[in-house]
Design a protein around this motif. Structure first.
Motif, PDB file in Angstrom:
ATOM      1  N   ARG A   1       0.855  -1.168   0.212  1.00 14.63           N
ATOM      2  CA  ARG A   1      -0.047  -0.024  -0.201  1.00 14.63           C
ATOM      3  C   ARG A   1       0.902   1.207  -0.161  1.00 14.63           C
ATOM      4  NH1 ARG A   1      -4.837  -1.133   4.391  1.00 14.63           N
ATOM      5  NH2 ARG A   1      -3.133  -1.503   5.608  1.00 14.63           N
ATOM      6  N   THR A   2       1.865   1.465   0.606  1.00 17.48           N
ATOM      7  CA  THR A   2       3.165   2.511   0.805  1.00 17.48           C
ATOM      8  C   THR A   2       3.359   2.546  -0.629  1.00 17.48           C
ATOM      9  OG1 THR A   2       3.527   1.899   3.012  1.00 17.48           O
ATOM     10  CG2 THR A   2       5.099   3.403   1.676  1.00 17.48           C
ATOM     11  N   ALA A   3       3.677   1.496  -1.346  1.00 16.62           N
ATOM     12  CA  ALA A   3       4.153   1.676  -2.815  1.00 16.62           C
ATOM     13  C   ALA A   3       3.030   2.032  -3.692  1.00 16.62           C
ATOM     14  CB  ALA A   3       4.741   0.326  -3.418  1.00 16.62           C
ATOM     15  N   VAL A   4       1.956   1.621  -3.621  1.00 18.87           N
ATOM     16  CA  VAL A   4       0.824   2.109  -4.424  1.00 18.87           C
ATOM     17  C   VAL A   4       0.509   3.758  -4.175  1.00 18.87           C
ATOM     18  CG1 VAL A   4      -1.560   2.120  -4.824  1.00 18.87           C
ATOM     19  CG2 VAL A   4      -0.095  -0.030  -4.830  1.00 18.87           C
ATOM     20  N   LYS A   5       0.677   4.105  -2.715  1.00 18.95           N
ATOM     21  CA  LYS A   5       0.353   5.566  -2.469  1.00 18.95           C
ATOM     22  C   LYS A   5       1.536   6.279  -3.146  1.00 18.95           C
ATOM     23  CE  LYS A   5      -1.881   5.195   1.914  1.00 18.95           C
ATOM     24  NZ  LYS A   5      -1.582   5.248   3.216  1.00 18.95           N
ATOM     25  N   ALA A   6       3.088   5.975  -3.163  1.00 18.79           N
ATOM     26  CA  ALA A   6       3.785   6.726  -3.663  1.00 18.79           C
ATOM     27  C   ALA A   6       3.865   6.629  -5.223  1.00 18.79           C
ATOM     28  CB  ALA A   6       5.207   5.895  -3.157  1.00 18.79           C
ATOM     29  N   ALA A   7       3.247   5.437  -5.621  1.00 17.70           N
ATOM     30  CA  ALA A   7       3.096   5.492  -7.249  1.00 17.70           C
ATOM     31  C   ALA A   7       2.040   6.846  -7.691  1.00 17.70           C
ATOM     32  CB  ALA A   7       2.880   4.362  -7.851  1.00 17.70           C
ATOM     33  N   PHE A   8       0.993   6.791  -6.857  1.00 16.50           N
ATOM     34  CA  PHE A   8      -0.071   7.860  -7.226  1.00 16.50           C
ATOM     35  C   PHE A   8       0.568   9.078  -6.711  1.00 16.50           C
ATOM     36  CE2 PHE A   8      -2.891   4.057  -7.330  1.00 16.50           C
ATOM     37  CZ  PHE A   8      -3.790   4.334  -8.659  1.00 16.50           C
ATOM     38  N   ARG A   9       1.142   9.534  -5.803  1.00 15.61           N
ATOM     39  CA  ARG A   9       1.677  10.451  -5.533  1.00 15.61           C
ATOM     40  C   ARG A   9       2.660  11.101  -6.508  1.00 15.61           C
ATOM     41  NH1 ARG A   9       3.366   9.141  -0.418  1.00 15.61           N
ATOM     42  NH2 ARG A   9       1.426   9.306   0.551  1.00 15.61           N
ATOM     43  N   ASN A  10       3.461  10.198  -7.226  1.00 15.11           N
ATOM     44  CA  ASN A  10       4.464  10.743  -8.156  1.00 15.11           C
ATOM     45  C   ASN A  10       3.832  10.783  -9.532  1.00 15.11           C
ATOM     46  OD1 ASN A  10       6.724  10.294  -6.444  1.00 15.11           O
ATOM     47  ND2 ASN A  10       7.071   8.133  -7.153  1.00 15.11           N
ATOM     48  N   MET A  11       2.448  10.317  -9.557  1.00 13.87           N
ATOM     49  CA  MET A  11       1.898  10.803 -10.759  1.00 13.87           C
ATOM     50  C   MET A  11       1.025  11.871 -10.711  1.00 13.87           C
ATOM     51  SD  MET A  11       0.709   6.876 -12.350  1.00 13.87           S
ATOM     52  CE  MET A  11      -0.721   6.905 -11.345  1.00 13.87           C
ATOM     53  N   ASN A  12       1.119  12.575  -9.328  1.00 14.13           N
ATOM     54  CA  ASN A  12       0.215  13.765  -8.907  1.00 14.13           C
ATOM     55  C   ASN A  12      -1.328  13.291  -8.953  1.00 14.13           C
ATOM     56  OD1 ASN A  12       2.306  15.390  -8.573  1.00 14.13           O
ATOM     57  ND2 ASN A  12       2.490  15.755 -10.438  1.00 14.13           N
ATOM     58  N   CYS A  13      -1.594  12.271  -8.644  1.00 16.95           N
ATOM     59  CA  CYS A  13      -3.165  11.888  -8.658  1.00 16.95           C
ATOM     60  C   CYS A  13      -3.605  11.865  -7.119  1.00 16.95           C
ATOM     61  CB  CYS A  13      -3.311  10.287  -8.934  1.00 16.95           C
ATOM     62  SG  CYS A  13      -2.937  10.258 -10.882  1.00 16.95           S
ATOM     63  N   PHE A  14      -4.793  11.169  -6.923  1.00 15.65           N
ATOM     64  CA  PHE A  14      -5.429  11.358  -5.573  1.00 15.65           C
ATOM     65  C   PHE A  14      -4.770  11.801  -4.531  1.00 15.65           C
ATOM     66  CE2 PHE A  14      -6.688   7.935  -8.972  1.00 15.65           C
ATOM     67  CZ  PHE A  14      -7.861   8.612  -9.224  1.00 15.65           C
ATOM     68  N   PHE A  15      -3.920  11.475  -3.840  1.00 20.98           N
ATOM     69  CA  PHE A  15      -3.094  11.659  -2.674  1.00 20.98           C
ATOM     70  C   PHE A  15      -2.285  12.661  -2.432  1.00 20.98           C
ATOM     71  CE2 PHE A  15      -3.772   6.963  -3.500  1.00 20.98           C
ATOM     72  CZ  PHE A  15      -4.437   6.456  -2.664  1.00 20.98           C
TER      73      PHE A  15
END
Length: 183
Positions: A169-183
């Protein structure tokens, strides 16, 4: 499938070694051999049978999900919601073969999974409720609401599944953060 069975065997061997070490350490209690292991679902099942039970439940769950989406294409929203939710429950019940029902439920409500578990159960109940409660006169609204809730149910189930993989889940959050999405 053989990789999975090898992993389970290695885990059991490791546990056996830990039990031997615990027997040698003063002050540790030896497990009562006569006690019935109530945490196992069908304790007489072999490892292969447990893996097959798990796989069967997953395949049955996927089949129900596919049937549900077919029902949606036929504009039968109630059958869609029931088949879809039953499919997800079948997949979840498959884990009972691996961990045992008591241990599984305890782990589902651990601090790291309680939010994901509650979200999944909420969306499961909400999907069924929306399909059964929203009147037929509001058919378009009912379809939209039920499909959105079903998709949320999928997302909650994925998030719950990721909770079992360390740091997933930490990796998924980081991936979305890097894409400037939801988180």
């Amino acid at each position: 499938m053989s990789d999975f069975l090898d992993f389970i065997r290695a885990k059991e061997e490791k546990q056996g070694l830990l039990d031997k070490v615990k027997d040698k350490v003063p002050g540790t209690k030896k497990k009562d051999e006569s006690a019935i292991d109530v945490d196992n679902l069908c304790p007489s099942l072999t490892l292969k049978q447990r893996a097959l039970g798990f796989a069967f439940c997953i395949i049955l769950g996927i089949t129900f999900n596919i049937l549900g989406w077919i029902m949606l294409m036929e504009n039968d929203i109630v059958r869609f919601a029931v088949a879809f939710s039953c499919g997800n429950l079948c997949s979840l019940f498959g884990t009972l073969f691996l961990a045992g029902p008591i241990k599984q439920v305890k782990k589902m409500f651990q601090e790291t999974r309680i939010v994901a578990t509650c979200a999944y159960l909420f969306f499961l109940a909400a999907t069924l409720t929306a399909a059964l409660v929203i009147p037929d006169k509001e058919d378009v609204l009912r379809v939209v609401v039920v499909v959105i809730l079903a998709l949320c149910q999928y997302l909650a189930l994925i998030w719950y599944g990721l909770s079992w993989i360390p740091f997933a889940r930490t990796a998924v959050k980081a991936a979305f953060r890097n894409m400037n999405c939801f988180f």
